[in-house]
Design an enzyme around this catalytic site. Structure first.
Site, short mmCIF file in Angstrom:
data_model
loop_
_atom_site.label_atom_id
_atom_site.label_comp_id
_atom_site.label_asym_id
_atom_site.label_seq_id
_atom_site.Cartn_x
_atom_site.Cartn_y
_atom_site.Cartn_z
N GLY A 229 -4.93 12.88 -8.49
CA GLY A 229 -3.72 13.45 -7.91
C GLY A 229 -3.10 15.40 -8.83
O GLY A 229 -3.66 16.27 -8.49
N GLU B 296 -1.19 7.13 -2.43
CA GLU B 296 -1.78 6.95 -3.32
C GLU B 296 -3.13 6.20 -1.94
O GLU B 296 -2.50 5.59 -0.99
CB GLU B 296 -2.40 5.81 -4.73
CG GLU B 296 -2.32 7.27 -5.55
CD GLU B 296 -3.57 6.43 -6.93
OE1 GLU B 296 -4.70 5.98 -6.39
OE2 GLU B 296 -2.39 6.17 -7.95
N CYS C 57 -11.07 7.67 -11.02
CA CYS C 57 -9.45 7.53 -11.11
C CYS C 57 -9.74 8.14 -12.25
O CYS C 57 -10.38 7.26 -13.59
CB CYS C 57 -8.94 5.37 -11.17
SG CYS C 57 -7.93 5.23 -12.18
N HIS D 65 -8.14 15.21 -1.85
CA HIS D 65 -6.44 14.71 -2.26
C HIS D 65 -5.63 16.04 -0.95
O HIS D 65 -6.65 16.86 -1.09
CB HIS D 65 -6.08 15.43 -3.42
CG HIS D 65 -6.31 14.05 -4.87
ND1 HIS D 65 -5.62 13.35 -4.79
CD2 HIS D 65 -7.49 14.10 -5.09
CE1 HIS D 65 -5.91 12.17 -5.52
NE2 HIS D 65 -7.44 12.66 -5.93
N CYS E 204 -1.08 9.45 -10.32
CA CYS E 204 -2.56 9.28 -9.90
C CYS E 204 -3.20 11.13 -10.92
O CYS E 204 -2.48 11.89 -10.72
CB CYS E 204 -2.70 9.61 -8.64
SG CYS E 204 -4.04 10.00 -8.07
#
Ligand SMILES: N[C@@H](CCC[C@H](N)C(=O)O)C(=O)O
Length: 280
Positions: free
Chosen positions: A213, A201, A75, A152, A210
């Site tokens: 992302g 997400e 993350c 992604h 994100c």
């Protein structure tokens, strides 16, 4: 009988998680807790749960659970908030911190003003895999797959406001091409090395931002010749700066980390009732 767990709600560019120091408050069944606590009406409300722990390989460890209880490898926004947490709560006085994640060890550089961490730069390592997806008439676009430890799917469009993200997001997240599901980003080039991006997400739905992302979007923009190695990624909740360093091949992500409030979860263990007390 009650079980008390102190937590801190934090966000990185609006991507909000519940942070728990598991060296003090061990969490059993974190996936189940992520579902329960992330709910907006009956829980605390968040995009998921992040557990901060110790590590024999790094200064700290981080585990991330989405709002649906699934565990992710990494993350980006959460790693910046972990940097702020461990410094401001006195778990370390280091301003360069190693963080053990399921996607490997990441290096955090804290930007400190006085006693406050205002921003964090994370060395996210190299993108693990990239590839093109041609939808053959199913959708009127071409997408780029980028793995930043987690998967992604980035699609560049001329006008991001025309994308119905609540409809197409879950469709692409669960498309059979992605057996582990995928995070879904739509992006538009809005200026030189400036990209507007919105995200659906995996496991949490639409979020304000994100981090992984944003990295994937910058990588996709570079390999498709749409931007240089350094891009500002503007998301619904804020902006991060992504730099793909030519010498190391690593992605550097710089962005904000913000504390929202501290709270205490008081679990009634016998009947499973959840009570949350906040301290602002
Ligand atoms: N918001 C995060 C990514 C969280 C995990 C993701 N939903 C997944 O399942 O891969 C970020 O800032 O990177």
């Amino acid at each position: 009988m009650t079980n008390k767990i102190k937590f801190t709600k934090m966000h990185g560019a609006g991507n909000d998680y519940i942070y728990v120091d598991t060296t003090k408050y061990p969490i059993a069944e974190p996936g189940k807790k992520a579902i329960e606590w992330s709910k907006f009406h009956t829980g605390i409300g968040s995009d998921g749960l992040i557990l901060i722990g110790s590590s024999d390989k790094a200064d700290f460890s981080m585990r991330i659970f989405n709002a649906d209880g699934s565990e992710a490898m990494m993350c980006g926004n959460g790693s910046r908030c972990v940097g702020k947490y461990v410094y401001e709560y006195g778990l370390t006085d280091k301003t360069e911190i190693t963080l053990d994640t399921l996607s490997g060890i990441k290096i955090l550089k804290l930007h400190v003003e006085g006693k406050t961490v205002t921003a964090v730069t994370v060395d996210m390592g190299s993108p693990l895999e990239t590839g093109e997806v041609h939808w053959k008439g199913k959708y009127p676009f071409r997408s780029t797959k980028v793995s930043m430890g987690n998967p992604h799917l980035v699609t560049f469009v001329d006008d991001i406001t025309r994308i119905n993200l609540p409809e197409i997001g879950p469709e692409l997240e669960n498309y059979p091409l992605f057996p582990d599901r995928t995070n879904v980003e739509f992006a538009q080039i809005v200026g030189k090395d400036t990209i507007r991006m919105r995200v659906w997400e995996r496991g949490s739905g639409i979020t304000q931002a994100c981090g992984t992302g944003a990295c994937a979007t910058a990588v996709a923009a570079f390999i498709n010749g749409l931007a240089g190695r350094k891009s500002n990624i503007i998301m619904d909740g804020g902006t991060v700066l992504i730099e793909w360093d030519e010498a190391s091949g690593h992605i550097l992500m710089t962005g904000p980390a913000t504390k929202v409030f501290d709270g205490e979860i008081v679990e009634e263990v016998e009947n499973g009732e959840l009570r949350v007390e906040n301290e602002y």
